[in-house]
Write a protein that holds these residues in place. Structure first.
Motif, PDB file in Angstrom:
ATOM      1  N   VAL A  33     -10.585  42.803 -18.227  1.00 51.37           N
ATOM      2  CA  VAL A  33      -9.682  43.880 -17.811  1.00 51.37           C
ATOM      3  C   VAL A  33      -9.569  43.941 -16.294  1.00 51.37           C
ATOM      4  O   VAL A  33      -8.457  43.948 -15.738  1.00 51.37           O
ATOM      5  CB  VAL A  33     -10.156  45.240 -18.371  1.00 51.37           C
ATOM      6  N   TYR A  34     -10.692  43.968 -15.599  1.00 46.40           N
ATOM      7  CA  TYR A  34     -10.653  44.132 -14.145  1.00 46.40           C
ATOM      8  C   TYR A  34     -10.156  42.890 -13.408  1.00 46.40           C
ATOM      9  O   TYR A  34      -9.664  42.999 -12.290  1.00 46.40           O
ATOM     10  CB  TYR A  34     -12.015  44.562 -13.602  1.00 46.40           C
ATOM     11  N   SER A  35     -10.257  41.730 -14.020  1.00 45.76           N
ATOM     12  CA  SER A  35      -9.720  40.530 -13.352  1.00 45.76           C
ATOM     13  C   SER A  35      -8.198  40.499 -13.437  1.00 45.76           C
ATOM     14  O   SER A  35      -7.536  39.834 -12.648  1.00 45.76           O
ATOM     15  CB  SER A  35     -10.314  39.254 -13.945  1.00 45.76           C
ATOM     16  N   ARG A  36      -7.653  41.217 -14.382  1.00 44.25           N
ATOM     17  CA  ARG A  36      -6.198  41.266 -14.542  1.00 44.25           C
ATOM     18  C   ARG A  36      -5.589  42.541 -13.967  1.00 44.25           C
ATOM     19  O   ARG A  36      -4.424  42.564 -13.600  1.00 44.25           O
ATOM     20  CB  ARG A  36      -5.837  41.119 -16.025  1.00 44.25           C
ATOM     21  N   GLN A  37      -6.386  43.587 -13.897  1.00 48.89           N
ATOM     22  CA  GLN A  37      -5.951  44.865 -13.322  1.00 48.89           C
ATOM     23  C   GLN A  37      -7.052  45.363 -12.393  1.00 48.89           C
ATOM     24  O   GLN A  37      -7.802  46.282 -12.749  1.00 48.89           O
ATOM     25  CB  GLN A  37      -5.686  45.888 -14.434  1.00 48.89           C
TER      26      GLN A  37
END
Length: 161
Positions: A33-37
Motif C-alpha cells: 500500500v505505502y509503496s503505491r500511495q
C-alpha cells in the motif's frame, strides 16, 4: 464523532493479527500500500523504507516462501521462541508504521501490533490443532485455509489503508 483517530488502533491490531498468522503477511500488505500511495508523514523517518517498491517486492518474495514453508513437516512451531520473536517484530514494525503515518506515537502502535501478533500466533495455533484433532483434516489443508484467510483479510485491510 470523528472515528479517524481510532482507525490507527484497529489497523495496528489487524496487522498484528496477520503477522501472528503469517510473519510476513502484515509487512507485505503495508509495504504494498505505502509503496503505491506514499504517506508524506513517513518521509524522512525510520519507516520511510516501507514505501519503497524494492521493500514491497522483498516482502512479497519472503511472504510467498513462508506460505509454502509453513506446510512443510520440518517447519518450526509458530510459538517457538524464534517464530514468536519474528512475529512480534513484524507486528510491531507494522503497528509503529501505521501509527506514525497517522501522527501518533509509534511506540504505542508497535506494542499494539506486536501484542496482537503474539496473541494471534497462539490463538491460531490452538485453533489449527483443535480443528485437526476434531475433524481429522490434515494440517497442511488447515494451513492452506489459514492462508486463504490471511490473503483475504490482508486484501480487505489494504483497501482501507
Amino acid at each position: 464523532m470523528d472515528l479517524k483517530p481510532a482507525r490507527a488502533y484497529g489497523q495496528a491490531a489487524t496487522l498484528g493479527v496477520l503477522a501472528g498468522m503469517r510473519t510476513f503477511s502484515a509487512p507485505v500488505v503495508l509495504s504494498h500500500v505505502y509503496s503505491r500511495q506514499p504517506s508524506k508523514t513517513l518521509k524522512n523517518t525510520p519507516f520511510a523504507f516501507m514505501q519503497s517498491i524494492t521493500t514491497s517486492k522483498v516482502f512479497k518474495v519472503l511472504g510467498a516462501g513462508e506460505l509454502v514453508g509453513d506446510k512443510m513437516p520440518f517447519a518450526p512451531k509458530r510459538t517457538a521462541a524464534g517464530g514468536l520473536i519474528g512475529r512480534f517484530i513484524s507486528g510491531a514494525l507494522c503497528g509503529a508504521t501505521v501509527f506514525k503515518a497517522n501522527h501518533k506515537q509509534p511506540v504505542i502502535g508497535a506494542l499494539i501490533g506486536g501484542g496482537a501478533a503474539i496473541g494471534s500466533a497462539f490463538g491460531c495455533m490452538f485453533l489449527r490443532l483443535s480443528i485437526g484433532k476434531r475433524t481429522g483434516i490434515p494440517d497442511a489443508a488447515i494451513g492452506s485455509l489459514e492462508d486463504i484467510i490471511v490473503v483475504s483479510a490482508g486484501t480487505a485491510l489494504a483497501k482501507q489503508l
